[in-house]
Motif scaffolding. Structure first.
Motif: not given
Length: 199
Positions: A69-96
């Motif tokens: 297993h890996a330590e992970a997070v499950r993110v529940t989001f409203d795609p009308k407010v924030v897109s999956y692509e935006t989550l990816l951008t944040v993941f790749f640039t500031v989260a790790h």
């Protein structure tokens, strides 16, 4: 005689907002969870374990590196407010750091790997496209090593791990490894920032 429609009945007829989930692994889940908690449109973030073959793993067992297993997070989001692509951008640039293989900072082992666990073909395609784009643009000096794998089972971590950062603000690990991520998110993505302080 027809009874009047009450507020509860009216509310029941209103469609619930269509929320989606995304699962990311990027090292210790304390900091990754806190980053996503500060994004507008994110409704909840849960720290947990995924990607392995042990049922109901505990923190100590996962930390041993023997569960898969890996330590992970499950993110529940409203795609009308924030897109999956935006989550990816944040993941790749500031989260790790997506170029570190089986480690993040001082944490070493496959349990700290960089990974995206998709729950649909659309998420899989978008995650793969984001990685290809980062590598093609040579955004980092080293290639992105993030795995893209199907989400099978996500196990919530123990309660004391949830919202851990905001209960341990003075802990040296948090100060040196995780608070800089929060600061980077606020500075790099001010339009996405929401001051939740651990909602």
């Amino acid at each position: 005689m027809v009874a009047p429609v009450g507020l509860a009945a009216q509310a029941a007829k209103s469609p619930a907002p269509a929320l989606e989930t995304a699962v990311f692994a990027g090292g210790c889940f304390w900091g990754v969870e806190a980053v996503f908690e500060h994004l507008k449109g994110v409704r909840s973030v849960v720290s947990g374990y995924t990607g392995g073959n042990v049922v109901n793993p505990g923190y100590d067992y996962v930390s041993s590196g023997r569960t898969g297993h890996a330590e992970a997070v499950r993110v529940t989001f409203d795609p009308k407010v924030v897109s999956y692509e935006t989550l990816l951008t944040v993941f790749f640039t500031v989260a790790h750091d997506p170029t570190e293989l089986n480690r993040q900072g001082p944490d070493i082992g496959t349990q700290y790997r960089s990974a995206i666990y998709f729950s649909s073909a659309d998420q899989q395609q978008k995650a793969a496209a984001a990685i290809a784009q980062l590598n093609a643009a040579k955004t980092y000096r080293k290639p992105v090593v993030t795995q893209v794998a199907p989400l099978e089972k996500f196990y919530d971590a123990e309660r004391y791990h949830q919202n851990y950062l905001y209960s341990h603000m003075d802990q040296p690990y948090i100060v040196y490894n995780d608070l800089p991520k929060i600061d980077a998110l606020r500075k790099r993505f001010p339009s996405l920032w929401e001051d939740t302080s651990g909602k």
